[in-house]
Structure formats: structure tokens, C-alpha cells
Design a protein around this motif. Structure first.
Motif, PDB file in Angstrom:
ATOM      1  N   GLY A 178      26.267  53.247 -52.763  1.00 21.93           N
ATOM      2  CA  GLY A 178      25.584  51.963 -52.771  1.00 21.93           C
ATOM      3  C   GLY A 178      25.550  51.343 -51.386  1.00 21.93           C
ATOM      4  N   ARG A 202      22.971  49.641 -65.000  1.00 18.79           N
ATOM      5  CA  ARG A 202      23.105  48.671 -63.930  1.00 18.79           C
ATOM      6  C   ARG A 202      23.238  47.278 -64.516  1.00 18.79           C
ATOM      7  N   ARG A 231      24.310  44.295 -68.807  1.00 20.17           N
ATOM      8  CA  ARG A 231      24.170  45.649 -68.289  1.00 20.17           C
ATOM      9  C   ARG A 231      23.024  46.348 -69.014  1.00 20.17           C
ATOM     10  N   THR A 247      18.369  45.211 -57.408  1.00 16.56           N
ATOM     11  CA  THR A 247      19.693  44.757 -56.992  1.00 16.56           C
ATOM     12  C   THR A 247      20.612  44.619 -58.193  1.00 16.56           C
ATOM     13  N   VAL A 264      24.910  46.035 -59.733  1.00 18.60           N
ATOM     14  CA  VAL A 264      26.005  46.997 -59.694  1.00 18.60           C
ATOM     15  C   VAL A 264      25.602  48.163 -60.593  1.00 18.60           C
ATOM     16  N   TYR A 265      25.673  49.358 -60.038  1.00 20.96           N
ATOM     17  CA  TYR A 265      25.267  50.553 -60.773  1.00 20.96           C
ATOM     18  C   TYR A 265      26.501  51.304 -61.258  1.00 20.96           C
ATOM     19  N   TYR A 266      26.477  51.660 -62.526  1.00 18.26           N
ATOM     20  CA  TYR A 266      27.586  52.347 -63.167  1.00 18.26           C
ATOM     21  C   TYR A 266      27.137  53.706 -63.693  1.00 18.26           C
ATOM     22  N   GLY A 307      31.676  51.273 -60.760  1.00 15.79           N
ATOM     23  CA  GLY A 307      30.436  50.684 -60.269  1.00 15.79           C
ATOM     24  C   GLY A 307      30.320  50.691 -58.760  1.00 15.79           C
ATOM     25  N   THR A 308      29.076  50.680 -58.292  1.00 17.88           N
ATOM     26  CA  THR A 308      28.785  50.589 -56.866  1.00 17.88           C
ATOM     27  C   THR A 308      27.628  49.613 -56.683  1.00 17.88           C
ATOM     28  N   GLN A 309      27.750  48.739 -55.687  1.00 19.29           N
ATOM     29  CA  GLN A 309      26.779  47.669 -55.500  1.00 19.29           C
ATOM     30  C   GLN A 309      25.561  48.177 -54.731  1.00 19.29           C
ATOM     31  N   THR A 340      22.126  46.464 -53.123  1.00 17.21           N
ATOM     32  CA  THR A 340      21.440  45.209 -52.808  1.00 17.21           C
ATOM     33  C   THR A 340      20.176  45.525 -52.030  1.00 17.21           C
TER      34      THR A 340
END
Length: 126
Positions: free
Chosen positions: A9, A38, A45, A91, A93-95, A119-121, A123
Motif C-alpha cells: 500500500g 477494502r 468493509r 482510497t 484499507v485493503y484486506y 490490512g494495508t492503507q 490512499t
């Protein structure tokens, strides 16, 4: 037990690309269907994409079709999400998530998935 760790991310501009990775522990990775979800600020989510254990079956939510590609490398215990033509509305947080017995008609349902990463952000600035 499967442990999932996302990476890749970051902060990008509209139209840029990112590739997310999700590394899984354990020798049974190849038996799991994998999904990406996400969560945007203030929103629930949502499902993004899923891929079957062999990689031959994939599903996407409509808003990312043609822009995102889910893939997996079972030899590396890793699933990827290639994201192109990113938009500010991406944009979130992706899980990543793993499912032992995914019913593909219900792939959007979080309860189909047994394990989740932290998760990873992502943006996307306009």
C-alpha cells in the motif's frame, strides 16, 4: 491456521498503479480461495475481488472491473491485487482473506472467509 500479511500500500496520485501482495503462512495455501476487501473511512468493509484455489476462477466488484486484477502464486504462498487507473474513491484499507470452502455465489460475504490479514492503507490523491 493461516496467517496473512498484506503489503504494497501507499500514497499515489489519480491514474497511478499499485500492486498489493498478501503473503500466507502454512502449506495449505493452495487449498484456499483468496479474496481482497477494502474499507474506506466511515464505510463498511466491501468486497473487491476473489480468486479460486487454482487461479482459474476470479470475480470482481463492478467498480474495479477492468482496472484491478487478482492473481496468485501458489509456489510463493502469495496473492496479488494489481490496481491500475486508481481513483480517489479507491482510497481505503485493503484486506486479504482466505476461505476454506468458498461458495462463489456468496464470495462478497465476509462470513465466507476464515482468516484475515491486518490490512494495508491505499490512499489516492486527486
Amino acid at each position: 491456521q493461516v496467517r496473512l500479511v498484506e503489503s504494497g500500500g501507499g500514497l499515489v496520485q489519480t491514474g497511478d498503479s499499485l500492486r498489493l501482495s498478501c503473503a500466507a503462512s502454512g502449506r495449505t495455501f493452495r487449498t484456499y480461495a483468496m479474496g481482497w476487501f477494502r474499507q474506506a473511512p466511515g464505510k463498511e468493509r466491501e468486497f473487491v475481488a476473489t480468486i479460486g484455489w487454482s487461479g482459474s476462477v476470479t470475480y470482481y466488484t463492478d467498480s474495479v472491473k477492468g482496472r484491478f486484477t487478482i492473481s496468485r502464486d501458489n509456489a510463493k504462498n502469495t496473492v496479488y491485487l494489481q490496481m491500475n487507473s486508481l481513483k480517489p474513491e479507491d482510497t481505503a484499507v485493503y484486506y486479504c482473506a482466505a476461505s476454506r470452502g468458498l461458495i462463489y455465489s456468496s464470495a462478497r460475504n465476509e462470513r465466507q472467509y476464515d482468516y484475515w490479514g491486518q490490512g494495508t492503507q491505499v490512499t489516492v490523491s486527486s
